[in-house]
Design a protein around this motif. Structure first.
Motif, PDB file in Angstrom:
ATOM      1  N   ILE A  52      35.416 -11.926 -64.708  1.00  0.00           N
ATOM      2  CA  ILE A  52      34.183 -11.923 -65.492  1.00  0.00           C
ATOM      3  C   ILE A  52      34.344 -12.877 -66.665  1.00  0.00           C
ATOM      4  O   ILE A  52      35.450 -13.072 -67.193  1.00  0.00           O
ATOM      5  N   THR A  53      33.241 -13.513 -67.064  1.00  0.00           N
ATOM      6  CA  THR A  53      33.313 -14.440 -68.186  1.00  0.00           C
ATOM      7  C   THR A  53      33.697 -13.696 -69.464  1.00  0.00           C
ATOM      8  O   THR A  53      33.325 -12.536 -69.663  1.00  0.00           O
ATOM      9  N   MET A  54      34.424 -14.354 -70.320  1.00  0.00           N
ATOM     10  CA  MET A  54      34.886 -13.734 -71.551  1.00  0.00           C
ATOM     11  C   MET A  54      33.744 -13.583 -72.553  1.00  0.00           C
ATOM     12  O   MET A  54      33.776 -12.702 -73.406  1.00  0.00           O
ATOM     13  N   ASN A  55      32.736 -14.451 -72.451  1.00  0.00           N
ATOM     14  CA  ASN A  55      31.583 -14.393 -73.344  1.00  0.00           C
ATOM     15  C   ASN A  55      30.295 -14.448 -72.527  1.00  0.00           C
ATOM     16  O   ASN A  55      30.286 -14.898 -71.376  1.00  0.00           O
ATOM     17  N   ALA A  56      29.203 -13.991 -73.101  1.00  0.00           N
ATOM     18  CA  ALA A  56      27.905 -14.072 -72.448  1.00  0.00           C
ATOM     19  C   ALA A  56      27.448 -15.526 -72.389  1.00  0.00           C
ATOM     20  O   ALA A  56      27.696 -16.307 -73.315  1.00  0.00           O
ATOM     21  N   LEU A  57      26.798 -15.904 -71.288  1.00  0.00           N
ATOM     22  CA  LEU A  57      26.355 -17.274 -71.083  1.00  0.00           C
ATOM     23  C   LEU A  57      24.839 -17.320 -70.952  1.00  0.00           C
ATOM     24  O   LEU A  57      24.207 -16.370 -70.490  1.00  0.00           O
ATOM     25  N   ALA A  58      24.257 -18.466 -71.284  1.00  0.00           N
ATOM     26  CA  ALA A  58      22.821 -18.684 -71.098  1.00  0.00           C
ATOM     27  C   ALA A  58      22.606 -19.208 -69.678  1.00  0.00           C
ATOM     28  O   ALA A  58      22.768 -20.399 -69.420  1.00  0.00           O
ATOM     29  N   VAL A  59      22.291 -18.311 -68.750  1.00  0.00           N
ATOM     30  CA  VAL A  59      22.072 -18.713 -67.356  1.00  0.00           C
ATOM     31  C   VAL A  59      20.592 -18.969 -67.083  1.00  0.00           C
ATOM     32  O   VAL A  59      20.230 -19.589 -66.085  1.00  0.00           O
ATOM     33  N   GLY A 107      44.927  -9.818 -64.960  1.00  0.00           N
ATOM     34  CA  GLY A 107      45.452 -10.355 -66.205  1.00  0.00           C
ATOM     35  C   GLY A 107      45.449 -11.869 -66.300  1.00  0.00           C
ATOM     36  O   GLY A 107      45.758 -12.427 -67.359  1.00  0.00           O
ATOM     37  N   THR A 108      45.094 -12.559 -65.218  1.00  0.00           N
ATOM     38  CA  THR A 108      45.067 -14.018 -65.246  1.00  0.00           C
ATOM     39  C   THR A 108      43.715 -14.530 -65.745  1.00  0.00           C
ATOM     40  O   THR A 108      42.748 -13.775 -65.820  1.00  0.00           O
ATOM     41  N   ARG A 109      43.690 -15.805 -66.072  1.00  0.00           N
ATOM     42  CA  ARG A 109      42.455 -16.447 -66.472  1.00  0.00           C
ATOM     43  C   ARG A 109      42.219 -17.670 -65.592  1.00  0.00           C
ATOM     44  O   ARG A 109      43.127 -18.460 -65.357  1.00  0.00           O
ATOM     45  N   LYS A 110      40.995 -17.789 -65.091  1.00  0.00           N
ATOM     46  CA  LYS A 110      40.668 -18.880 -64.185  1.00  0.00           C
ATOM     47  C   LYS A 110      39.360 -19.533 -64.619  1.00  0.00           C
ATOM     48  O   LYS A 110      38.556 -18.933 -65.316  1.00  0.00           O
ATOM     49  N   TYR A 111      39.174 -20.779 -64.153  1.00  0.00           N
ATOM     50  CA  TYR A 111      37.941 -21.505 -64.427  1.00  0.00           C
ATOM     51  C   TYR A 111      37.096 -21.596 -63.151  1.00  0.00           C
ATOM     52  O   TYR A 111      37.618 -21.903 -62.073  1.00  0.00           O
ATOM     53  N   PHE A 112      35.807 -21.292 -63.277  1.00  0.00           N
ATOM     54  CA  PHE A 112      34.872 -21.406 -62.163  1.00  0.00           C
ATOM     55  C   PHE A 112      33.594 -22.094 -62.647  1.00  0.00           C
ATOM     56  O   PHE A 112      33.223 -21.967 -63.828  1.00  0.00           O
ATOM     57  N   PRO A 113      32.905 -22.824 -61.755  1.00  0.00           N
ATOM     58  CA  PRO A 113      31.620 -23.422 -62.134  1.00  0.00           C
ATOM     59  C   PRO A 113      30.525 -22.345 -62.133  1.00  0.00           C
ATOM     60  O   PRO A 113      30.436 -21.535 -61.214  1.00  0.00           O
ATOM     61  N   VAL A 114      29.719 -22.324 -63.160  1.00  0.00           N
ATOM     62  CA  VAL A 114      28.632 -21.347 -63.269  1.00  0.00           C
ATOM     63  C   VAL A 114      27.294 -22.100 -63.289  1.00  0.00           C
ATOM     64  O   VAL A 114      27.100 -22.993 -64.107  1.00  0.00           O
ATOM     65  N   PRO A 115      26.364 -21.743 -62.372  1.00  0.00           N
ATOM     66  CA  PRO A 115      25.062 -22.416 -62.369  1.00  0.00           C
ATOM     67  C   PRO A 115      24.131 -21.847 -63.440  1.00  0.00           C
ATOM     68  O   PRO A 115      24.104 -20.646 -63.688  1.00  0.00           O
ATOM     69  N   HIS A 152      19.323 -26.945 -61.029  1.00  0.00           N
ATOM     70  CA  HIS A 152      20.404 -26.218 -61.701  1.00  0.00           C
ATOM     71  C   HIS A 152      21.387 -27.209 -62.322  1.00  0.00           C
ATOM     72  O   HIS A 152      21.525 -28.344 -61.858  1.00  0.00           O
ATOM     73  N   SER A 153      22.055 -26.775 -63.340  1.00  0.00           N
ATOM     74  CA  SER A 153      23.181 -27.517 -63.885  1.00  0.00           C
ATOM     75  C   SER A 153      24.399 -26.596 -63.837  1.00  0.00           C
ATOM     76  O   SER A 153      24.250 -25.366 -63.816  1.00  0.00           O
ATOM     77  N   TYR A 154      25.573 -27.183 -63.780  1.00  0.00           N
ATOM     78  CA  TYR A 154      26.793 -26.382 -63.630  1.00  0.00           C
ATOM     79  C   TYR A 154      27.756 -26.674 -64.777  1.00  0.00           C
ATOM     80  O   TYR A 154      27.893 -27.830 -65.214  1.00  0.00           O
ATOM     81  N   VAL A 155      28.413 -25.631 -65.248  1.00  0.00           N
ATOM     82  CA  VAL A 155      29.394 -25.781 -66.305  1.00  0.00           C
ATOM     83  C   VAL A 155      30.625 -24.955 -65.945  1.00  0.00           C
ATOM     84  O   VAL A 155      30.511 -23.843 -65.420  1.00  0.00           O
ATOM     85  N   ARG A 156      31.811 -25.529 -66.155  1.00  0.00           N
ATOM     86  CA  ARG A 156      33.056 -24.809 -65.860  1.00  0.00           C
ATOM     87  C   ARG A 156      33.364 -23.869 -67.028  1.00  0.00           C
ATOM     88  O   ARG A 156      33.411 -24.283 -68.187  1.00  0.00           O
ATOM     89  N   VAL A 206      20.605 -14.489 -71.384  1.00  0.00           N
ATOM     90  CA  VAL A 206      22.026 -14.541 -71.746  1.00  0.00           C
ATOM     91  C   VAL A 206      22.715 -13.315 -71.177  1.00  0.00           C
ATOM     92  O   VAL A 206      22.305 -12.181 -71.428  1.00  0.00           O
ATOM     93  N   THR A 207      23.769 -13.523 -70.396  1.00  0.00           N
ATOM     94  CA  THR A 207      24.481 -12.408 -69.779  1.00  0.00           C
ATOM     95  C   THR A 207      25.890 -12.844 -69.393  1.00  0.00           C
ATOM     96  O   THR A 207      26.177 -14.041 -69.294  1.00  0.00           O
ATOM     97  N   LYS A 208      26.768 -11.878 -69.196  1.00  0.00           N
ATOM     98  CA  LYS A 208      28.092 -12.186 -68.657  1.00  0.00           C
ATOM     99  C   LYS A 208      27.984 -12.348 -67.147  1.00  0.00           C
ATOM    100  O   LYS A 208      27.159 -11.713 -66.500  1.00  0.00           O
ATOM    101  N   VAL A 209      28.826 -13.204 -66.587  1.00  0.00           N
ATOM    102  CA  VAL A 209      28.769 -13.527 -65.160  1.00  0.00           C
ATOM    103  C   VAL A 209      30.040 -13.037 -64.478  1.00  0.00           C
ATOM    104  O   VAL A 209      31.150 -13.251 -64.985  1.00  0.00           O
ATOM    105  N   LYS A 210      29.882 -12.374 -63.319  1.00  0.00           N
ATOM    106  CA  LYS A 210      31.038 -11.909 -62.555  1.00  0.00           C
ATOM    107  C   LYS A 210      31.270 -12.838 -61.369  1.00  0.00           C
ATOM    108  O   LYS A 210      30.324 -13.353 -60.768  1.00  0.00           O
ATOM    109  N   TYR A 211      32.529 -13.014 -61.037  1.00  0.00           N
ATOM    110  CA  TYR A 211      32.911 -13.785 -59.858  1.00  0.00           C
ATOM    111  C   TYR A 211      34.074 -13.056 -59.215  1.00  0.00           C
ATOM    112  O   TYR A 211      35.220 -13.155 -59.672  1.00  0.00           O
ATOM    113  N   GLY A 212      33.806 -12.273 -58.175  1.00  0.00           N
ATOM    114  CA  GLY A 212      34.839 -11.442 -57.582  1.00  0.00           C
ATOM    115  C   GLY A 212      35.321 -10.410 -58.588  1.00  0.00           C
ATOM    116  O   GLY A 212      34.543  -9.652 -59.165  1.00  0.00           O
TER     117      GLY A 212
END
Length: 207
Positions: free
Chosen positions: A143-150, A182-190, A170-174, A134-140
């Motif tokens: 960063i995810t607002m909560n830790a994810l089970a990767v 300050g913006t919020r965006k959705y990205f697929p996380v494997p 792998h499975s992907y979740v948005r 379980v960790t937070k994921v960065k994309y550029g």
């Protein structure tokens, strides 16, 4: 046989380190036990005020007369080492030859053990499975607002599990990311959904 000495014959630049072995039993049937002593070049860093003092070389190379060069190795008869290159085990004649290959190919080669590599079919595969990570994921800059089970893969081949236990599905979740502007965006996380033992090196994907 003894291991290579950790002390170089010189305190800077290129020196020599030595090792030897003792013959316990004489060779039979006209055979030979081979050499009982070996030397290998070693690099102890640049000398103060020398041309190499301002030269930065790749980890596998060393500086000579202001230039980065690859090691020159002497044939060895009882120095085999096992290295991991491109996720594949390779037996080298000595540490020097492994370092020379890393220098020429400009790739990182990790030494696994001070003997030749085992046959992959004799690697005693153990259970390869998905374990929770379980960790937070960065994309550029986001960063995810909560830790994810990767998740991650664990288990594999004997004493070297990372060689052959790899993700096979792998499975992907948005997920919503919070960005620095300050913006919020959705990205697929494997996330790793399945792991399997694979003794073959990874093959590049065709585009």
């Amino acid at each position: 046989q003894s291991t290579w000495g950790t002390i170089c014959s010189r305190s800077c630049e290129i020196g020599v380190k030595r090792r030897s072995r003792t013959i316990l039993k004489p060779a039979k049937f006209g055979g030979a036990c081979g050499e009982t002593a070996q030397t290998e070049k070693c690099y102890a860093g640049p000398c103060p005020g020398a041309k190499c003092e301002q030269v930065v070389c790749d980890p596998a190379a060393f500086c000579a007369n202001g230039h980065c060069v690859c090691p020159q190795c002497q044939p060895a008869t009882f120095s085999e080492v096992c290295g991991l290159k491109d996720n594949k085990t390779v037996t080298y004649e000595s540490d020097c030859f492994m370092r020379r290959d890393a220098c020429i190919s400009k790739k990182i080669i990790k030494k696994i053990k001070n003997t030749k590599c085992s046959d992959p079919t004799e690697a005693n595969p153990s259970k390869c499975m998905v374990v929770n990570k379980v960790t937070k994921v960065k994309y550029g800059s986001c960063i995810t607002m909560n830790a994810l089970a990767v998740n991650k893969c664990d288990g594999g081949c004997g004493k070297n599990p990372k060689i052959c236990c790899r993700a096979s599905q792998h499975s992907y979740v948005r997920v919503q990311f919070s960005c620095e502007n300050g913006t919020r965006k959705y990205f697929p996380v494997p996330t790793i959904a399945r792991c399997e033992l694979n003794l073959r090196p990874k093959q590049p994907r065709l585009k």
